[in-house]
Design a protein around this motif. Sequence first.
Motif, PDB file in Angstrom:
ATOM      1  N   PHE A 122      26.051  55.486  21.366  1.00 46.85           N
ATOM      2  CA  PHE A 122      25.426  54.310  21.922  1.00 46.85           C
ATOM      3  C   PHE A 122      25.017  54.581  23.187  1.00 46.85           C
ATOM      4  O   PHE A 122      24.374  53.281  23.694  1.00 46.85           O
ATOM      5  N   VAL A 123      25.078  55.657  23.560  1.00 45.08           N
ATOM      6  CA  VAL A 123      24.325  55.650  24.921  1.00 45.08           C
ATOM      7  C   VAL A 123      22.749  55.824  24.794  1.00 45.08           C
ATOM      8  O   VAL A 123      21.953  55.119  25.780  1.00 45.08           O
ATOM      9  N   LEU A 165      35.934  58.779  23.743  1.00 48.67           N
ATOM     10  CA  LEU A 165      34.796  58.716  24.788  1.00 48.67           C
ATOM     11  C   LEU A 165      33.475  59.409  24.500  1.00 48.67           C
ATOM     12  O   LEU A 165      32.283  58.813  24.524  1.00 48.67           O
ATOM     13  N   PRO A 166      33.511  60.513  24.150  1.00 46.04           N
ATOM     14  CA  PRO A 166      32.129  61.640  23.978  1.00 46.04           C
ATOM     15  C   PRO A 166      31.604  61.026  22.817  1.00 46.04           C
ATOM     16  O   PRO A 166      30.387  60.624  22.652  1.00 46.04           O
ATOM     17  N   THR A 220      33.835  44.498  33.848  1.00 46.27           N
ATOM     18  CA  THR A 220      34.625  45.794  33.704  1.00 46.27           C
ATOM     19  C   THR A 220      34.522  47.027  34.581  1.00 46.27           C
ATOM     20  O   THR A 220      33.666  46.940  35.343  1.00 46.27           O
ATOM     21  N   ALA A 221      35.510  47.898  34.279  1.00 45.82           N
ATOM     22  CA  ALA A 221      35.134  49.226  35.222  1.00 45.82           C
ATOM     23  C   ALA A 221      35.590  50.354  34.223  1.00 45.82           C
ATOM     24  O   ALA A 221      36.367  50.171  33.403  1.00 45.82           O
ATOM     25  N   ASP A 222      35.060  51.413  34.445  1.00 45.54           N
ATOM     26  CA  ASP A 222      35.382  52.787  33.714  1.00 45.54           C
ATOM     27  C   ASP A 222      36.435  53.701  34.523  1.00 45.54           C
ATOM     28  O   ASP A 222      35.922  54.384  35.275  1.00 45.54           O
ATOM     29  N   ALA A 223      37.677  53.728  34.056  1.00 47.29           N
ATOM     30  CA  ALA A 223      38.344  54.728  34.923  1.00 47.29           C
ATOM     31  C   ALA A 223      38.143  56.046  34.650  1.00 47.29           C
ATOM     32  O   ALA A 223      38.386  56.938  35.532  1.00 47.29           O
ATOM     33  N   ALA A 224      37.560  56.611  33.424  1.00 50.74           N
ATOM     34  CA  ALA A 224      37.326  57.782  33.337  1.00 50.74           C
ATOM     35  C   ALA A 224      36.328  58.405  34.038  1.00 50.74           C
ATOM     36  O   ALA A 224      36.336  59.472  34.844  1.00 50.74           O
ATOM     37  N   ALA A 225      35.154  57.590  34.249  1.00 54.66           N
ATOM     38  CA  ALA A 225      33.947  57.783  35.127  1.00 54.66           C
ATOM     39  C   ALA A 225      34.386  57.943  36.610  1.00 54.66           C
ATOM     40  O   ALA A 225      34.037  58.870  37.403  1.00 54.66           O
ATOM     41  N   PHE A 281      29.613  52.509  33.591  1.00 53.40           N
ATOM     42  CA  PHE A 281      29.201  53.529  32.501  1.00 53.40           C
ATOM     43  C   PHE A 281      29.792  53.075  31.257  1.00 53.40           C
ATOM     44  O   PHE A 281      29.217  51.913  30.712  1.00 53.40           O
ATOM     45  N   MET A 282      30.721  53.816  30.601  1.00 55.11           N
ATOM     46  CA  MET A 282      30.878  53.609  29.413  1.00 55.11           C
ATOM     47  C   MET A 282      31.346  52.409  28.995  1.00 55.11           C
ATOM     48  O   MET A 282      31.023  51.758  27.810  1.00 55.11           O
TER      49      MET A 282
END
Length: 446
Positions: free
Chosen positions: A327-328, A320-321, A139-144, A395-396
Amino acid sequence: MAAKPTLVNRIVYSFELFQQVLSRGGTLTIVVALLALSWLNSPWGTAWLYLWENPLTIKFGTYGFARPIGFWVQQVLLALFYLALGLELKRAFRVGELKERHDKLFAMAAALGGILVPAALYLYLAPSAAQPGWSTVATADAAAVLALLALASNYLPLSLRVFVSATAIMQGIASLLLSVILYASIQNLLALSVATGVFGLLVVLRALRNRTMWLYLLSGLVMLVSFLLAGVQGAVAGVMLALVIPIYSRVNEEDFVTATDTVMGQLHALRMMKRPEPGEVMEEDFQAAAHTLRTNCTKALSPLRRLQQRLLPWAAYLALPLFALAFVPFAYNSFAWRDLLGPVPLGIFLALVLGKPIGMLLFAWLASLTGIARIPASVGWGQLTGGMLLLGAGFMLSLFQAQLAFTNEEQLTLVKISIYAASAVAALLGLLVLAVAGTKKELTNT
Protein backbone atom coordinates in the motif's frame (compact mmCIF):
# COMPACT_ATOMS: atom_id res chain seq x y z
CA MET A 1 34.72 -23.78 15.97
CA ALA A 2 31.17 -22.88 17.00
CA ALA A 3 30.61 -19.57 18.73
CA LYS A 4 30.10 -19.80 22.47
CA PRO A 5 26.42 -19.13 23.35
CA THR A 6 25.88 -15.96 25.34
CA LEU A 7 23.72 -16.27 28.43
CA VAL A 8 21.74 -13.31 29.76
CA ASN A 9 22.95 -12.26 33.19
CA ARG A 10 20.32 -9.63 33.99
CA ILE A 11 16.55 -9.32 34.03
CA VAL A 12 15.27 -8.30 30.59
CA TYR A 13 11.93 -6.56 30.89
CA SER A 14 9.05 -6.91 28.45
CA PHE A 15 9.26 -3.36 27.12
CA GLU A 16 12.91 -3.82 26.18
CA LEU A 17 12.01 -6.78 23.96
CA PHE A 18 9.00 -4.95 22.55
CA GLN A 19 11.11 -1.90 21.75
CA GLN A 20 13.88 -3.93 20.15
CA VAL A 21 11.62 -6.01 17.90
CA LEU A 22 9.29 -3.17 16.92
CA SER A 23 12.11 -0.71 16.16
CA ARG A 24 13.79 -3.29 13.93
CA GLY A 25 10.43 -3.99 12.29
CA GLY A 26 9.93 -0.26 11.71
CA THR A 27 13.35 0.03 10.08
CA LEU A 28 12.65 -2.99 7.88
CA THR A 29 9.29 -1.50 6.90
CA ILE A 30 10.90 1.76 5.76
CA VAL A 31 13.37 -0.17 3.61
CA VAL A 32 10.57 -2.28 2.11
CA ALA A 33 8.55 0.89 1.42
CA LEU A 34 11.41 2.37 -0.61
CA LEU A 35 11.79 -0.88 -2.55
CA ALA A 36 8.04 -0.98 -3.22
CA LEU A 37 8.13 2.57 -4.61
CA SER A 38 10.95 1.60 -6.94
CA TRP A 39 9.13 -1.57 -8.00
CA LEU A 40 5.86 0.14 -8.93
CA ASN A 41 7.63 2.83 -10.94
CA SER A 42 9.89 0.38 -12.75
CA PRO A 43 9.15 -1.44 -16.04
CA TRP A 44 7.86 -4.32 -13.88
CA GLY A 45 5.21 -2.19 -12.18
CA THR A 46 2.35 -4.16 -13.72
CA ALA A 47 3.51 -7.24 -11.80
CA TRP A 48 3.06 -5.26 -8.56
CA LEU A 49 -0.51 -4.36 -9.54
CA TYR A 50 -1.34 -7.94 -10.50
CA LEU A 51 0.09 -9.34 -7.24
CA TRP A 52 -2.12 -7.36 -4.87
CA GLU A 53 -5.26 -7.34 -7.02
CA ASN A 54 -5.12 -11.10 -7.61
CA PRO A 55 -8.01 -12.72 -5.68
CA LEU A 56 -7.43 -15.18 -2.85
CA THR A 57 -10.38 -17.37 -1.84
CA ILE A 58 -10.93 -18.95 1.56
CA LYS A 59 -13.58 -21.68 1.56
CA PHE A 60 -15.69 -23.09 4.39
CA GLY A 61 -17.39 -26.09 2.82
CA THR A 62 -19.54 -24.77 -0.02
CA TYR A 63 -19.14 -21.16 1.10
CA GLY A 64 -16.25 -19.16 -0.35
CA PHE A 65 -14.91 -15.75 0.65
CA ALA A 66 -12.90 -14.26 -2.23
CA ARG A 67 -10.97 -11.02 -1.83
CA PRO A 68 -7.78 -9.54 -3.35
CA ILE A 69 -4.52 -10.44 -1.64
CA GLY A 70 -4.17 -6.80 -0.59
CA PHE A 71 -7.41 -7.12 1.36
CA TRP A 72 -6.05 -10.02 3.41
CA VAL A 73 -2.86 -8.10 4.14
CA GLN A 74 -4.82 -5.05 5.26
CA GLN A 75 -7.50 -6.82 7.25
CA VAL A 76 -5.84 -9.93 8.71
CA LEU A 77 -2.14 -9.13 9.09
CA LEU A 78 -2.89 -5.66 10.46
CA ALA A 79 -5.22 -7.33 12.98
CA LEU A 80 -2.15 -9.23 14.28
CA PHE A 81 -0.26 -5.96 14.58
CA TYR A 82 -3.05 -4.26 16.50
CA LEU A 83 -3.28 -7.30 18.77
CA ALA A 84 0.43 -6.93 19.57
CA LEU A 85 -0.04 -3.20 20.27
CA GLY A 86 -3.03 -3.87 22.50
CA LEU A 87 -1.17 -6.48 24.51
CA GLU A 88 1.75 -4.13 25.13
CA LEU A 89 -0.50 -1.25 26.19
CA LYS A 90 -2.43 -3.53 28.57
CA ARG A 91 0.81 -4.80 30.09
CA ALA A 92 2.21 -1.30 30.59
CA PHE A 93 -1.01 -0.04 32.21
CA ARG A 94 -1.77 -3.02 34.43
CA VAL A 95 1.59 -4.28 35.69
CA GLY A 96 4.28 -2.34 33.83
CA GLU A 97 5.88 1.07 33.66
CA LEU A 98 2.59 3.03 33.60
CA LYS A 99 0.73 1.22 36.37
CA GLU A 100 0.97 4.24 38.68
CA ARG A 101 -2.03 6.54 38.39
CA HIS A 102 -0.08 9.77 37.76
CA ASP A 103 2.07 8.21 35.03
CA LYS A 104 -0.96 6.64 33.38
CA LEU A 105 -2.96 9.87 33.34
CA PHE A 106 -0.03 11.87 31.95
CA ALA A 107 0.26 9.52 28.97
CA MET A 108 -3.51 9.47 28.47
CA ALA A 109 -3.72 13.27 28.54
CA ALA A 110 -0.94 13.60 25.97
CA ALA A 111 -2.56 10.94 23.75
CA LEU A 112 -5.91 12.75 23.93
CA GLY A 113 -4.27 15.99 22.86
CA GLY A 114 -2.53 14.14 20.03
CA ILE A 115 -5.94 13.02 18.77
CA LEU A 116 -8.18 16.04 19.26
CA VAL A 117 -5.95 18.95 18.23
CA PRO A 118 -4.60 17.55 14.93
CA ALA A 119 -8.07 16.27 14.02
CA ALA A 120 -9.58 19.69 14.73
CA LEU A 121 -6.83 21.45 12.76
CA TYR A 122 -7.37 19.13 9.80
CA LEU A 123 -11.15 19.64 9.86
CA TYR A 124 -10.62 23.41 10.02
CA LEU A 125 -8.26 23.45 7.04
CA ALA A 126 -10.24 20.93 4.99
CA PRO A 127 -13.91 21.38 5.99
CA SER A 128 -15.20 20.01 2.70
CA ALA A 129 -13.40 16.70 3.29
CA ALA A 130 -14.49 16.39 6.88
CA GLN A 131 -15.55 12.74 6.79
CA PRO A 132 -13.26 10.03 8.20
CA GLY A 133 -10.10 11.74 6.93
CA TRP A 134 -9.46 13.11 10.43
CA SER A 135 -8.42 9.62 11.59
CA THR A 136 -5.38 9.87 9.30
CA VAL A 137 -3.85 12.56 11.52
CA ALA A 138 -5.29 11.33 14.84
CA THR A 139 -3.29 8.08 14.77
CA ALA A 140 0.41 7.44 15.45
CA ASP A 141 2.87 4.73 14.46
CA ALA A 142 4.67 3.12 17.41
CA ALA A 143 7.01 1.13 15.13
CA ALA A 144 8.22 4.22 13.27
CA VAL A 145 8.64 6.21 16.48
CA LEU A 146 10.66 3.48 18.23
CA ALA A 147 12.85 3.10 15.15
CA LEU A 148 13.52 6.85 15.20
CA LEU A 149 14.24 6.81 18.94
CA ALA A 150 16.81 4.08 18.30
CA LEU A 151 18.49 6.46 15.84
CA ALA A 152 18.36 9.35 18.31
CA SER A 153 20.41 7.83 21.11
CA ASN A 154 20.84 4.69 23.16
CA TYR A 155 20.98 6.81 26.29
CA LEU A 156 17.53 8.40 26.22
CA PRO A 157 15.63 7.68 29.45
CA LEU A 158 13.61 4.48 29.44
CA SER A 159 10.63 6.41 30.78
CA LEU A 160 10.67 8.62 27.66
CA ARG A 161 10.64 5.58 25.37
CA VAL A 162 7.79 4.01 27.33
CA PHE A 163 5.79 7.24 27.31
CA VAL A 164 6.22 7.82 23.57
CA SER A 165 5.42 4.20 22.77
CA ALA A 166 2.31 4.13 24.97
CA THR A 167 0.91 7.40 23.61
CA ALA A 168 1.49 6.21 20.05
CA ILE A 169 -0.35 2.95 20.76
CA MET A 170 -3.24 4.76 22.45
CA GLN A 171 -3.63 7.13 19.52
CA GLY A 172 -3.49 4.27 17.02
CA ILE A 173 -6.13 2.21 18.82
CA ALA A 174 -8.40 5.14 19.69
CA SER A 175 -8.44 6.53 16.13
CA LEU A 176 -9.25 3.05 14.77
CA LEU A 177 -12.15 2.46 17.15
CA LEU A 178 -13.57 5.98 16.72
CA SER A 179 -13.46 5.77 12.93
CA VAL A 180 -15.24 2.40 13.02
CA ILE A 181 -17.90 3.62 15.45
CA LEU A 182 -18.58 6.84 13.54
CA TYR A 183 -18.25 5.75 9.93
CA ALA A 184 -18.48 1.95 9.58
CA SER A 185 -21.11 0.70 7.17
CA ILE A 186 -22.50 -2.54 8.57
CA GLN A 187 -23.21 -5.06 5.81
CA ASN A 188 -24.35 -8.07 7.85
CA LEU A 189 -26.09 -7.66 11.21
CA LEU A 190 -26.01 -11.40 11.89
CA ALA A 191 -22.22 -11.52 11.50
CA LEU A 192 -21.88 -8.46 13.75
CA SER A 193 -24.06 -10.18 16.36
CA VAL A 194 -21.84 -13.27 16.22
CA ALA A 195 -18.71 -11.13 16.68
CA THR A 196 -20.14 -9.32 19.71
CA GLY A 197 -21.39 -12.62 21.12
CA VAL A 198 -17.94 -14.17 20.83
CA PHE A 199 -16.44 -11.17 22.59
CA GLY A 200 -19.00 -11.58 25.38
CA LEU A 201 -17.98 -15.23 25.70
CA LEU A 202 -14.33 -14.18 25.97
CA VAL A 203 -15.21 -11.72 28.72
CA VAL A 204 -16.92 -14.53 30.64
CA LEU A 205 -13.90 -16.80 30.16
CA ARG A 206 -11.66 -14.06 31.47
CA ALA A 207 -13.92 -13.51 34.49
CA LEU A 208 -13.75 -17.26 35.22
CA ARG A 209 -9.92 -17.00 35.11
CA ASN A 210 -9.69 -19.43 32.22
CA ARG A 211 -6.15 -19.50 30.77
CA THR A 212 -6.63 -21.96 27.89
CA MET A 213 -4.80 -20.04 25.18
CA TRP A 214 -6.04 -22.04 22.20
CA LEU A 215 -9.63 -21.25 23.24
CA TYR A 216 -8.90 -17.50 23.24
CA LEU A 217 -7.15 -17.68 19.88
CA LEU A 218 -9.85 -19.79 18.24
CA SER A 219 -12.54 -17.43 19.53
CA GLY A 220 -10.49 -14.48 18.30
CA LEU A 221 -10.32 -16.03 14.83
CA VAL A 222 -14.11 -16.49 14.77
CA MET A 223 -14.53 -12.89 15.90
CA LEU A 224 -12.15 -11.69 13.14
CA VAL A 225 -14.03 -13.57 10.40
CA SER A 226 -17.37 -12.32 11.74
CA PHE A 227 -16.20 -8.71 11.74
CA LEU A 228 -14.94 -9.05 8.16
CA LEU A 229 -18.29 -10.49 7.04
CA ALA A 230 -20.06 -7.64 8.83
CA GLY A 231 -17.95 -5.02 7.05
CA VAL A 232 -15.94 -3.98 10.12
CA GLN A 233 -12.16 -3.61 10.04
CA GLY A 234 -10.36 -6.77 11.10
CA ALA A 235 -7.99 -4.74 13.29
CA VAL A 236 -10.88 -4.19 15.71
CA ALA A 237 -10.86 -7.93 16.47
CA GLY A 238 -7.17 -7.69 17.38
CA VAL A 239 -7.82 -4.84 19.82
CA MET A 240 -10.80 -6.59 21.43
CA LEU A 241 -8.92 -9.86 21.83
CA ALA A 242 -6.07 -8.03 23.57
CA LEU A 243 -8.55 -6.70 26.15
CA VAL A 244 -9.43 -10.18 27.43
CA ILE A 245 -6.08 -12.02 27.35
CA PRO A 246 -5.19 -12.86 31.00
CA ILE A 247 -2.26 -10.84 32.28
CA TYR A 248 -1.41 -12.73 35.48
CA SER A 249 0.31 -16.08 35.86
CA ARG A 250 -1.04 -19.01 37.86
CA VAL A 251 2.39 -19.39 39.45
CA ASN A 252 3.23 -16.88 42.15
CA GLU A 253 6.63 -15.30 42.55
CA GLU A 254 7.56 -17.06 45.79
CA ASP A 255 6.85 -20.55 44.41
CA PHE A 256 8.81 -19.82 41.25
CA VAL A 257 11.88 -18.55 43.13
CA THR A 258 11.75 -21.48 45.56
CA ALA A 259 11.46 -24.07 42.78
CA THR A 260 14.30 -22.47 40.81
CA ASP A 261 16.58 -22.38 43.87
CA THR A 262 15.73 -26.02 44.65
CA VAL A 263 16.58 -27.25 41.12
CA MET A 264 19.84 -25.30 41.05
CA GLY A 265 20.70 -26.60 44.50
CA GLN A 266 20.10 -30.19 43.37
CA LEU A 267 22.33 -29.68 40.33
CA HIS A 268 25.07 -28.24 42.53
CA ALA A 269 24.72 -31.17 44.98
CA LEU A 270 25.07 -33.68 42.11
CA ARG A 271 28.28 -31.98 41.00
CA MET A 272 29.63 -32.13 44.54
CA MET A 273 28.70 -35.80 44.87
CA LYS A 274 29.99 -37.02 41.49
CA ARG A 275 33.04 -34.74 41.50
CA PRO A 276 33.56 -34.59 37.72
CA GLU A 277 37.07 -34.14 36.39
CA PRO A 278 38.05 -30.67 35.03
CA GLY A 279 36.47 -30.31 31.59
CA GLU A 280 34.11 -33.25 32.13
CA VAL A 281 30.45 -32.40 31.50
CA MET A 282 27.57 -33.90 33.46
CA GLU A 283 25.43 -33.76 30.34
CA GLU A 284 22.42 -35.77 31.51
CA ASP A 285 22.12 -33.97 34.86
CA PHE A 286 22.72 -30.58 33.21
CA GLN A 287 20.13 -31.14 30.48
CA ALA A 288 17.57 -32.52 32.95
CA ALA A 289 17.96 -29.43 35.15
CA ALA A 290 17.75 -27.11 32.14
CA HIS A 291 14.59 -28.85 30.91
CA THR A 292 12.99 -28.58 34.35
CA LEU A 293 13.79 -24.87 34.55
CA ARG A 294 12.37 -24.33 31.07
CA THR A 295 9.14 -26.13 32.03
CA ASN A 296 8.80 -24.01 35.14
CA CYS A 297 9.49 -20.83 33.19
CA THR A 298 6.82 -21.70 30.62
CA LYS A 299 4.28 -22.28 33.39
CA ALA A 300 5.29 -19.07 35.15
CA LEU A 301 4.83 -16.86 32.09
CA SER A 302 1.44 -15.18 31.94
CA PRO A 303 -0.78 -15.88 28.90
CA LEU A 304 -0.27 -12.28 27.78
CA ARG A 305 3.51 -12.53 27.93
CA ARG A 306 3.57 -15.88 26.10
CA LEU A 307 1.29 -14.64 23.34
CA GLN A 308 3.22 -11.40 22.95
CA GLN A 309 6.55 -13.20 22.65
CA ARG A 310 5.23 -15.48 19.91
CA LEU A 311 3.19 -12.89 18.06
CA LEU A 312 5.39 -9.80 18.07
CA PRO A 313 8.03 -10.99 15.57
CA TRP A 314 5.29 -11.96 13.09
CA ALA A 315 3.60 -8.58 13.52
CA ALA A 316 6.82 -6.56 13.19
CA TYR A 317 8.71 -8.55 10.56
CA LEU A 318 5.82 -9.80 8.42
CA ALA A 319 2.62 -7.77 8.85
CA LEU A 320 4.12 -4.27 8.63
CA PRO A 321 6.57 -4.92 5.76
CA LEU A 322 3.89 -6.68 3.69
CA PHE A 323 1.47 -3.81 4.30
CA ALA A 324 4.19 -1.39 3.17
CA LEU A 325 4.86 -3.49 0.08
CA ALA A 326 1.17 -3.53 -0.81
CA PHE A 327 0.00 0.00 0.00
CA VAL A 328 2.92 2.43 0.20
CA PRO A 329 3.73 2.83 -3.55
CA PHE A 330 2.28 5.44 -5.87
CA ALA A 331 3.02 6.25 -9.49
CA TYR A 332 5.31 9.27 -9.87
CA ASN A 333 3.32 10.55 -12.86
CA SER A 334 -0.13 10.18 -11.26
CA PHE A 335 -0.39 13.64 -9.66
CA ALA A 336 0.35 17.34 -10.19
CA TRP A 337 2.65 19.07 -7.71
CA ARG A 338 0.32 22.05 -7.36
CA ASP A 339 -2.39 19.74 -6.03
CA LEU A 340 -0.27 19.08 -2.93
CA LEU A 341 -1.21 22.57 -1.76
CA GLY A 342 -4.88 21.62 -1.70
CA PRO A 343 -6.77 21.70 1.62
CA VAL A 344 -6.66 17.93 2.23
CA PRO A 345 -2.92 17.19 1.71
CA LEU A 346 -1.89 20.50 3.28
CA GLY A 347 -4.24 19.93 6.20
CA ILE A 348 -2.79 16.46 6.82
CA PHE A 349 0.79 17.76 6.65
CA LEU A 350 0.21 20.63 9.10
CA ALA A 351 -1.90 18.53 11.45
CA LEU A 352 0.83 15.89 11.76
CA VAL A 353 3.83 18.23 11.94
CA LEU A 354 2.30 21.00 14.09
CA GLY A 355 -1.08 19.93 15.44
CA LYS A 356 0.02 16.66 17.00
CA PRO A 357 3.01 17.89 19.07
CA ILE A 358 1.19 21.10 20.06
CA GLY A 359 -1.88 19.16 21.18
CA MET A 360 0.16 16.64 23.13
CA LEU A 361 2.27 19.28 24.84
CA LEU A 362 -0.76 21.39 25.70
CA PHE A 363 -2.78 18.56 27.23
CA ALA A 364 0.26 17.09 29.03
CA TRP A 365 1.15 20.49 30.47
CA LEU A 366 -2.43 21.08 31.63
CA ALA A 367 -2.52 17.63 33.27
CA SER A 368 0.76 18.36 35.05
CA LEU A 369 -0.34 21.87 36.03
CA THR A 370 -3.57 20.68 37.62
CA GLY A 371 -1.73 17.99 39.56
CA ILE A 372 -3.71 15.04 38.21
CA ALA A 373 -0.62 13.70 36.44
CA ARG A 374 3.14 14.10 36.45
CA ILE A 375 5.89 14.16 33.85
CA PRO A 376 7.80 10.85 33.60
CA ALA A 377 10.79 10.49 35.93
CA SER A 378 14.18 11.64 34.61
CA VAL A 379 12.56 13.23 31.52
CA GLY A 380 12.76 16.96 30.79
CA TRP A 381 10.25 18.97 28.79
CA GLY A 382 12.82 19.37 26.02
CA GLN A 383 13.15 15.62 25.57
CA LEU A 384 9.40 15.28 25.85
CA THR A 385 8.95 17.82 23.06
CA GLY A 386 11.35 15.89 20.84
CA GLY A 387 9.47 12.65 21.44
CA MET A 388 6.13 14.32 20.69
CA LEU A 389 7.49 15.74 17.44
CA LEU A 390 8.51 12.22 16.41
CA LEU A 391 4.91 11.11 16.86
CA GLY A 392 4.04 13.26 13.85
CA ALA A 393 5.76 10.58 11.77
CA GLY A 394 2.49 8.68 11.42
CA PHE A 395 3.75 6.69 8.43
CA MET A 396 2.21 3.18 8.30
CA LEU A 397 -0.80 3.63 10.59
CA SER A 398 -1.63 7.01 9.06
CA LEU A 399 -1.46 5.30 5.70
CA PHE A 400 -3.69 2.51 7.00
CA GLN A 401 -6.32 5.04 8.09
CA ALA A 402 -5.96 6.89 4.77
CA GLN A 403 -6.68 3.66 2.87
CA LEU A 404 -9.94 3.40 4.79
CA ALA A 405 -10.90 7.08 4.54
CA PHE A 406 -10.12 8.00 0.93
CA THR A 407 -11.61 5.95 -1.90
CA ASN A 408 -10.60 8.27 -4.73
CA GLU A 409 -7.25 7.02 -6.09
CA GLU A 410 -5.97 10.47 -7.12
CA GLN A 411 -6.78 11.98 -3.75
CA LEU A 412 -5.28 8.98 -1.95
CA THR A 413 -2.02 9.49 -3.82
CA LEU A 414 -1.86 13.12 -2.66
CA VAL A 415 -2.63 12.01 0.90
CA LYS A 416 0.15 9.40 0.76
CA ILE A 417 2.71 11.99 -0.35
CA SER A 418 1.53 14.36 2.38
CA ILE A 419 1.93 11.62 5.01
CA TYR A 420 5.44 10.78 3.79
CA ALA A 421 6.47 14.44 3.74
CA ALA A 422 5.03 15.04 7.22
CA SER A 423 6.77 11.91 8.55
CA ALA A 424 10.13 13.06 7.15
CA VAL A 425 9.81 16.60 8.55
CA ALA A 426 8.51 15.42 11.94
CA ALA A 427 11.35 12.89 12.18
CA LEU A 428 14.01 15.50 11.40
CA LEU A 429 12.55 18.05 13.83
CA GLY A 430 12.15 15.47 16.58
CA LEU A 431 15.67 14.10 16.23
CA LEU A 432 17.10 17.64 16.21
CA VAL A 433 15.22 18.63 19.37
CA LEU A 434 16.26 15.40 21.12
CA ALA A 435 19.89 16.02 20.18
CA VAL A 436 19.78 19.57 21.56
CA ALA A 437 17.85 18.55 24.70
CA GLY A 438 20.29 15.71 25.34
CA THR A 439 23.30 17.99 24.94
CA LYS A 440 21.86 20.55 27.34
CA LYS A 441 21.17 17.86 29.92
CA GLU A 442 24.73 16.55 29.66
CA LEU A 443 26.13 20.07 30.13
CA THR A 444 23.86 20.60 33.14
CA ASN A 445 24.96 17.32 34.73
CA THR A 446 28.63 18.22 34.31
